[in-house]
Design a protein around this motif. Structure first.
Motif, PDB file in Angstrom:
ATOM      1  N   LEU A   8      46.007  40.909  73.070  1.00 41.58           N
ATOM      2  CA  LEU A   8      45.239  41.073  71.839  1.00 41.58           C
ATOM      3  C   LEU A   8      44.036  41.973  72.119  1.00 41.58           C
ATOM      4  O   LEU A   8      42.881  41.533  72.064  1.00 41.58           O
ATOM      5  CB  LEU A   8      44.778  39.708  71.308  1.00 41.58           C
ATOM      6  CG  LEU A   8      45.849  38.640  71.115  1.00 41.58           C
ATOM      7  CD1 LEU A   8      45.217  37.323  70.688  1.00 41.58           C
ATOM      8  CD2 LEU A   8      46.885  39.102  70.106  1.00 41.58           C
ATOM      9  N   PRO A   9      44.290  43.248  72.438  1.00 42.76           N
ATOM     10  CA  PRO A   9      43.177  44.118  72.821  1.00 42.76           C
ATOM     11  C   PRO A   9      42.205  44.353  71.669  1.00 42.76           C
ATOM     12  O   PRO A   9      42.575  44.382  70.504  1.00 42.76           O
ATOM     13  CB  PRO A   9      43.868  45.416  73.232  1.00 42.76           C
ATOM     14  CG  PRO A   9      45.150  45.411  72.480  1.00 42.76           C
ATOM     15  CD  PRO A   9      45.561  43.964  72.404  1.00 42.76           C
ATOM     16  N   LEU A  10      40.975  44.533  72.072  1.00 41.65           N
ATOM     17  CA  LEU A  10      39.889  44.798  71.135  1.00 41.65           C
ATOM     18  C   LEU A  10      39.905  46.266  70.748  1.00 41.65           C
ATOM     19  O   LEU A  10      39.934  47.148  71.602  1.00 41.65           O
ATOM     20  CB  LEU A  10      38.570  44.438  71.832  1.00 41.65           C
ATOM     21  CG  LEU A  10      37.309  44.426  71.032  1.00 41.65           C
ATOM     22  CD1 LEU A  10      37.388  43.390  69.916  1.00 41.65           C
ATOM     23  CD2 LEU A  10      36.138  44.116  71.946  1.00 41.65           C
ATOM     24  N   LEU A  11      39.903  46.534  69.442  1.00 42.75           N
ATOM     25  CA  LEU A  11      39.878  47.910  68.941  1.00 42.75           C
ATOM     26  C   LEU A  11      38.485  48.301  68.452  1.00 42.75           C
ATOM     27  O   LEU A  11      38.099  49.463  68.500  1.00 42.75           O
ATOM     28  CB  LEU A  11      40.878  48.080  67.791  1.00 42.75           C
ATOM     29  CG  LEU A  11      42.327  47.717  68.089  1.00 42.75           C
ATOM     30  CD1 LEU A  11      43.174  47.879  66.846  1.00 42.75           C
ATOM     31  CD2 LEU A  11      42.873  48.542  69.236  1.00 42.75           C
ATOM     32  N   GLU A  12      37.756  47.302  67.958  1.00 48.61           N
ATOM     33  CA  GLU A  12      36.426  47.553  67.406  1.00 48.61           C
ATOM     34  C   GLU A  12      35.645  46.250  67.428  1.00 48.61           C
ATOM     35  O   GLU A  12      36.216  45.179  67.235  1.00 48.61           O
ATOM     36  CB  GLU A  12      36.568  48.050  65.964  1.00 48.61           C
ATOM     37  CG  GLU A  12      35.281  48.355  65.252  1.00 48.61           C
ATOM     38  CD  GLU A  12      35.509  48.793  63.809  1.00 48.61           C
ATOM     39  OE1 GLU A  12      34.530  48.719  63.040  1.00 48.61           O
ATOM     40  OE2 GLU A  12      36.623  49.195  63.449  1.00 48.61           O
ATOM     41  N   ALA A  13      34.342  46.351  67.668  1.00 49.97           N
ATOM     42  CA  ALA A  13      33.475  45.168  67.617  1.00 49.97           C
ATOM     43  C   ALA A  13      32.104  45.584  67.099  1.00 49.97           C
ATOM     44  O   ALA A  13      31.645  46.704  67.342  1.00 49.97           O
ATOM     45  CB  ALA A  13      33.342  44.524  68.986  1.00 49.97           C
ATOM     46  N   HIS A  14      31.488  44.658  66.392  1.00 53.74           N
ATOM     47  CA  HIS A  14      30.159  44.908  65.843  1.00 53.74           C
ATOM     48  C   HIS A  14      29.416  43.581  65.803  1.00 53.74           C
ATOM     49  O   HIS A  14      30.020  42.534  65.556  1.00 53.74           O
ATOM     50  CB  HIS A  14      30.267  45.471  64.413  1.00 53.74           C
ATOM     51  CG  HIS A  14      28.943  45.622  63.746  1.00 53.74           C
ATOM     52  ND1 HIS A  14      28.110  46.688  63.982  1.00 53.74           N
ATOM     53  CD2 HIS A  14      28.300  44.835  62.853  1.00 53.74           C
ATOM     54  CE1 HIS A  14      27.014  46.549  63.265  1.00 53.74           C
ATOM     55  NE2 HIS A  14      27.101  45.435  62.567  1.00 53.74           N
ATOM     56  N   GLY A  63      29.030  38.901  63.440  1.00 56.65           N
ATOM     57  CA  GLY A  63      29.763  40.059  63.909  1.00 56.65           C
ATOM     58  C   GLY A  63      31.232  39.958  63.569  1.00 56.65           C
ATOM     59  O   GLY A  63      31.674  39.002  62.922  1.00 56.65           O
ATOM     60  N   TYR A  64      31.966  40.951  64.020  1.00 51.02           N
ATOM     61  CA  TYR A  64      33.407  40.938  63.805  1.00 51.02           C
ATOM     62  C   TYR A  64      34.113  41.642  64.956  1.00 51.02           C
ATOM     63  O   TYR A  64      33.489  42.405  65.703  1.00 51.02           O
ATOM     64  CB  TYR A  64      33.777  41.581  62.466  1.00 51.02           C
ATOM     65  CG  TYR A  64      33.514  43.075  62.399  1.00 51.02           C
ATOM     66  CD1 TYR A  64      34.452  43.999  62.871  1.00 51.02           C
ATOM     67  CD2 TYR A  64      32.327  43.560  61.862  1.00 51.02           C
ATOM     68  CE1 TYR A  64      34.205  45.356  62.817  1.00 51.02           C
ATOM     69  CE2 TYR A  64      32.086  44.909  61.796  1.00 51.02           C
ATOM     70  CZ  TYR A  64      33.018  45.814  62.269  1.00 51.02           C
ATOM     71  OH  TYR A  64      32.778  47.164  62.222  1.00 51.02           O
ATOM     72  N   GLU A  65      35.381  41.372  65.070  1.00 52.01           N
ATOM     73  CA  GLU A  65      36.257  42.048  66.017  1.00 52.01           C
ATOM     74  C   GLU A  65      37.516  42.489  65.279  1.00 52.01           C
ATOM     75  O   GLU A  65      38.041  41.741  64.456  1.00 52.01           O
ATOM     76  CB  GLU A  65      36.719  41.112  67.132  1.00 52.01           C
ATOM     77  CG  GLU A  65      35.643  40.581  68.026  1.00 52.01           C
ATOM     78  CD  GLU A  65      36.223  39.598  69.023  1.00 52.01           C
ATOM     79  OE1 GLU A  65      35.984  39.792  70.221  1.00 52.01           O
ATOM     80  OE2 GLU A  65      36.926  38.660  68.605  1.00 52.01           O
ATOM     81  N   VAL A  66      37.987  43.679  65.579  1.00 51.39           N
ATOM     82  CA  VAL A  66      39.288  44.150  65.117  1.00 51.39           C
ATOM     83  C   VAL A  66      40.169  44.187  66.361  1.00 51.39           C
ATOM     84  O   VAL A  66      39.796  44.778  67.376  1.00 51.39           O
ATOM     85  CB  VAL A  66      39.198  45.552  64.475  1.00 51.39           C
ATOM     86  CG1 VAL A  66      40.592  46.028  64.039  1.00 51.39           C
ATOM     87  CG2 VAL A  66      38.225  45.547  63.302  1.00 51.39           C
TER      88      VAL A  66
END
Length: 139
Positions: free
Chosen positions: A52-58, A101-104
């Motif tokens: 489940l690789p991380l594509l974007e995080a904020h 925050g969020y993760e994609v």
């Protein structure tokens, strides 16, 4: 889904407040806890050649956290696409929002040695939608 932690001394910087990269580490931990809670522990997925690789995080910081603070992270699924999903994380200390925050992330097969995004299995999508609906009903 909720994940609770206690801020450790090593999580703080010279000013005595949490060093910001720790929020990203905690979002990652909360994601692993989230998948365990819905019946898909990430270590099991890894053995099945799924990552489940991380594509974007904020992350947006609202209030500083200090050593020994108890932090409750509330994680919810906010978007599910064919191969990608987004998780929201809200950090609370003493019922006050201190960060959000969020993760994609993507659903990726590593079976052939080269990571490749693949469709999220229907049974997993169903569990994610059930969690999403449960969160909406709790509000």
């Amino acid at each position: 889904m909720e994940y609770t932690l206690k801020v450790k001394w090593g999580d703080t910087d010279a000013a005595g407040i949490v060093f910001y990269p720790n929020f990203y580490k905690w979002m990652d931990e909360a994601t692993h806890e989230f998948f365990s809670a819905i019946g898909y522990p990430t270590d099991d997925l890894f053995r099945e050649h799924i990552a489940l690789p991380l594509l974007e995080a904020h992350c947006e910081f609202k209030k500083a956290l200090e050593f020994n603070a108890r932090v409750n992270i509330q994680t919810t699924i906010v978007l599910i696409k064919e191969k990608v999903f987004t998780l929201s994380h809200q950090f609370y200390c003493e019922e006050q929002l201190v960060a959000k925050g969020y993760e994609v992330r993507a659903w990726v097969s590593t079976a052939n040695g080269k990571p490749k995004a693949v469709a999220i299995p229907e049974q997993v999508t169903l569990k994610l939608h059930q969690q999403e609906e449960g969160e909406k009903n709790d509000k």
